[in-house]
Design a protein around this motif. Structure first.
Motif: not given
Length: 207
Positions: A111-123
């Motif tokens: 995933x070249x478009x993964x960002x930290x906001x994706x993980x924060x949103x998941x949490x």
């Protein structure tokens, strides 16, 4: 979930179009990017990283993780993707309990478009939902987040009755929860890079 970027041992479909050397470079870049994103949240104590590796033995895994700056790793082992993820849940359950970690989030390294906001949103979503899924362009998912409820009582439910690498993986995963009262949430769709077409489609998103 990471695969060693060895020559001819990763991104075989992509290699048919851009060559084995270039496909290995692409895999390496995407893995490094994923680790970088995860480490940015580990620094602020939002997550703990555990790298599940395939394609290397234990000694080489240890050296690779040292290069990446990751302390905790496990071998993926044999079997389909579902079996490998179930194995990681079992391996990491004691660590999670000991460190009061409630949720487990699996992320691929395509995933070249993964960002930290994706993980924060998941949490954030896991505070209100039992299952969080990031749909991918190929009918699967680029992320799956599991709540403490699933990990403790339904750890096999997300991974049964699924034909992996088929276009209905996401839908079959959702169907596994149809008879339960467990809640799920879908994130934004992303493109997993497996073929040259995926790279072209990703480029078209930004035109």
């Amino acid at each position: 979930m990471a695969k060693w970027h060895g020559f001819g041992r990763c991104k075989t479909r992509l290699a048919k179009d851009i060559g084995k050397i270039n496909s290995a470079k692409v895999q390496s870049l995407m893995t490094n990017h994923t680790i970088s994103v995860a480490k940015s949240l580990q620094k602020i104590k939002q997550i703990d990283i555990s790298l599940a590796i395939s394609g290397l033995g234990g000694g080489n895994c240890k050296r690779w993780c040292k290069e990446l700056g990751v302390k905790k790793f496990n071998l993926q082992g044999r079997g389909c993707l579902g079996e490998k993820m179930k194995r990681q849940i079992i391996i990491n359950k004691k660590f999670c309990t000991r460190n009061k970690i409630k949720n487990i989030i699996f992320v691929g390294t395509d995933l070249p478009d993964l960002c930290h906001l994706d993980l924060l949103n998941t949490i954030r979503q896991l505070k209100q939902n039992d299952l969080v899924l990031g749909p991918s362009n190929d009918g699967g998912y680029w992320l799956i987040g599991l709540s403490a409820e699933i990990i403790s009582k339904h750890q096999y439910l997300p991974f049964i009755n699924i034909s992996w690498s088929k276009e209905n993986v996401l839908q079959n995963t959702i169907n596994n929860f149809a008879h339960t009262k467990l809640k799920y949430k879908l994130l934004d769709k992303k493109i997993d890079i497996d073929t040259i077409i995926d790279i072209e489609n990703r480029s078209n998103q930004f035109v």
